[in-house]
Design a protein around this motif. Structure first.
Motif, PDB file in Angstrom:
ATOM      1  N   ILE A 112       0.841  -1.205   0.000  1.00  0.00           N
ATOM      2  CA  ILE A 112       0.000   0.000   0.000  1.00  0.00           C
ATOM      3  C   ILE A 112       0.877   1.256   0.000  1.00  0.00           C
ATOM      4  O   ILE A 112       0.606   2.210  -0.736  1.00  0.00           O
ATOM      5  CB  ILE A 112      -0.950  -0.018   1.217  1.00  0.00           C
ATOM      6  CG1 ILE A 112      -2.009  -1.113   1.006  1.00  0.00           C
ATOM      7  CG2 ILE A 112      -1.624   1.348   1.418  1.00  0.00           C
ATOM      8  CD1 ILE A 112      -2.885  -1.398   2.207  1.00  0.00           C
ATOM      9  N   LEU A 113       1.948   1.243   0.795  1.00  0.00           N
ATOM     10  CA  LEU A 113       2.820   2.428   0.851  1.00  0.00           C
ATOM     11  C   LEU A 113       3.509   2.697  -0.482  1.00  0.00           C
ATOM     12  O   LEU A 113       3.866   3.835  -0.789  1.00  0.00           O
ATOM     13  CB  LEU A 113       3.870   2.260   1.955  1.00  0.00           C
ATOM     14  CG  LEU A 113       3.342   2.414   3.376  1.00  0.00           C
ATOM     15  CD1 LEU A 113       4.483   2.193   4.382  1.00  0.00           C
ATOM     16  CD2 LEU A 113       2.724   3.794   3.590  1.00  0.00           C
ATOM     17  N   GLU A 114       3.687   1.650  -1.282  1.00  0.00           N
ATOM     18  CA  GLU A 114       4.371   1.822  -2.579  1.00  0.00           C
ATOM     19  C   GLU A 114       3.383   1.997  -3.739  1.00  0.00           C
ATOM     20  O   GLU A 114       3.798   1.961  -4.902  1.00  0.00           O
ATOM     21  CB  GLU A 114       5.223   0.578  -2.871  1.00  0.00           C
ATOM     22  CG  GLU A 114       6.396   0.410  -1.939  1.00  0.00           C
ATOM     23  CD  GLU A 114       7.037  -0.980  -2.096  1.00  0.00           C
ATOM     24  OE1 GLU A 114       8.261  -1.066  -1.974  1.00  0.00           O
ATOM     25  OE2 GLU A 114       6.290  -1.956  -2.326  1.00  0.00           O
ATOM     26  N   THR A 115       2.104   2.135  -3.428  1.00  0.00           N
ATOM     27  CA  THR A 115       1.098   2.252  -4.498  1.00  0.00           C
ATOM     28  C   THR A 115       0.707   3.712  -4.697  1.00  0.00           C
ATOM     29  O   THR A 115      -0.030   4.280  -3.888  1.00  0.00           O
ATOM     30  CB  THR A 115      -0.165   1.414  -4.151  1.00  0.00           C
ATOM     31  OG1 THR A 115       0.213   0.053  -3.965  1.00  0.00           O
ATOM     32  CG2 THR A 115      -1.198   1.497  -5.269  1.00  0.00           C
ATOM     33  N   PRO A 116       1.168   4.320  -5.798  1.00  0.00           N
ATOM     34  CA  PRO A 116       0.747   5.705  -6.062  1.00  0.00           C
ATOM     35  C   PRO A 116      -0.745   5.746  -6.392  1.00  0.00           C
ATOM     36  O   PRO A 116      -1.293   4.762  -6.908  1.00  0.00           O
ATOM     37  CB  PRO A 116       1.555   6.112  -7.295  1.00  0.00           C
ATOM     38  CG  PRO A 116       2.531   5.022  -7.558  1.00  0.00           C
ATOM     39  CD  PRO A 116       2.054   3.805  -6.836  1.00  0.00           C
TER      40      PRO A 116
END
Ligand SMILES: NC(=O)c1ccc[n+]([C@@H]2O[C@H](COP(=O)([O-])OP(=O)(O)OC[C@H]3O[C@@H](n4cnc5c(N)ncnc54)[C@H](OP(=O)(O)O)[C@@H]3O)[C@@H](O)[C@H]2O)c1
Length: 276
Positions: A112-116
């Motif tokens: 989730i943190l790496e999903t723009p």
């Protein structure tokens, strides 16, 4: 009189989204082999990437080589005008629509943190909004006919409570969970018009050009062919709201519940459970 094994969809018109490659292409070819006229709807008219083969024209060429009728229709399922144009072209060419397979899909396998935001939006737009737009565009035709079948290609990622055995990203699982809910809602609204709506999800990872892009050779060892998905799609394509509708189930479940069998000369089976 029972239908012979190769005319189960004779006279039917089917749209398969995302049929330029992978599971969608296999379903399109399977439908055509059973006598359906098949509209092959996806974006690729030419192969752009060397590592991602498959175009709508190649699928139609294969359909025509087996003496069936196919129509290549460029379509971006996230674009309402593109979807409306695709459905108009199918009506113009074939005069009716009996089956819609909402198969187009993409995943973004990051945390989730790496999903723009733009990736999150894209995954939801292709897998969920695309199915909504295509269903909305074909339903008036099916309602006028008093029959039809909509098949949503979902995933066990919708059921995962963690990142899943194959990490396709949370956006993908959210989109497929939404697709399952859309299936129930559509089935309840379309049932009184004779239209069946069901969702189908594979238990094992299905070998496809898209899946190959982001997997290692080792991971591919246990994958399976699309043959079981094709058999289930063929079964679901023949349903009405008076028979099987409002069901969200796996290929294994449809096989067990309805006594489905693979056609002779199936692709090799095997593989492991997946979350994609
Ligand atoms: N393979 C598996 O193990 C597996 C497991 C569970 C569920 N599924 C589901 O099965 C479906 C097919 O998967 P696959 O593995 O065959 O994938 P794939 O090989 O990557 O094929 C995906 C298809 O979707 C089309 N597509 C993507 N974006 C589109 C857009 N905006 N508009 C129209 N078409 C679009 C692609 O065509 P263009 O690029 O030409 O537009 C392509 O034909 C997906 O819904 C996937 O989520 C697959």
């Amino acid at each position: 009189m029972p239908l012979s094994s190769d005319d189960q969809l004779k006279g039917k018109v089917a749209i398969v989204t995302g049929a330029s490659r992978g599971i969608g292409k296999a379903i399109a070819l399977g439908f055509a082999a059973q006598g359906a006229k098949v509209a092959v709807a996806a974006r690729s008219e030419n192969q752009v990437r060397a590592d991602l083969p498959g175009t709508i024209h190649e699928t139609v060429e294969t359909i025509q080589a087996q003496n069936s009728q196919g129509l290549a229709v460029p379509c971006d399922v996230t674009d309402e005008a593109s979807v409306q144009n695709m459905v108009s072209r199918v009506i113009e060419a074939f005069g009716r629509i009996d089956v819609l397979v909402n198969n187009a899909g993409v995943a973004f396998g990051r945390s989730i943190l790496e999903t723009p935001l733009k990736r999150w939006d894209l995954v939801l737009r292709v897998n969920l909004t695309g199915a909504f737009l295509c269903s909305q565009a074909v339903l008036p035709h099916m309602i006028r006919q008093g029959s039809g079948s909509i098949i949503n290609i979902s995933s066990l990622a919708a059921n995962d409570r963690d990142k899943g055995m194959v990490d396709t990203g949370v956006a993908y699982g959210v989109a497929k969970a939404g697709l399952d809910r859309l299936t129930w809602g559509l089935a309840s609204e379309a049932g009184c018009h004779g239209v069946a709506v069901n969702a189908l999800k594979p238990v094992k990872v299905v070998d496809s050009e898209g899946m190959r892009l982001w997997s290692s050779e080792e991971e591919r060892q246990g994958w399976t062919s699309p043959a079981r998905m094709v058999a289930c799609a063929l079964f679901l394509a023949r349903q009405s709201s008076g028979s099987v509708s409002g069901v969200v189930a796996t290929d294994d479940e449809y096989f067990a519940w309805h006594g489905l069998q693979l056609s002779p000369n199936p692709q090799p089976e095997g593989g492991r459970p997946h979350g994609s």
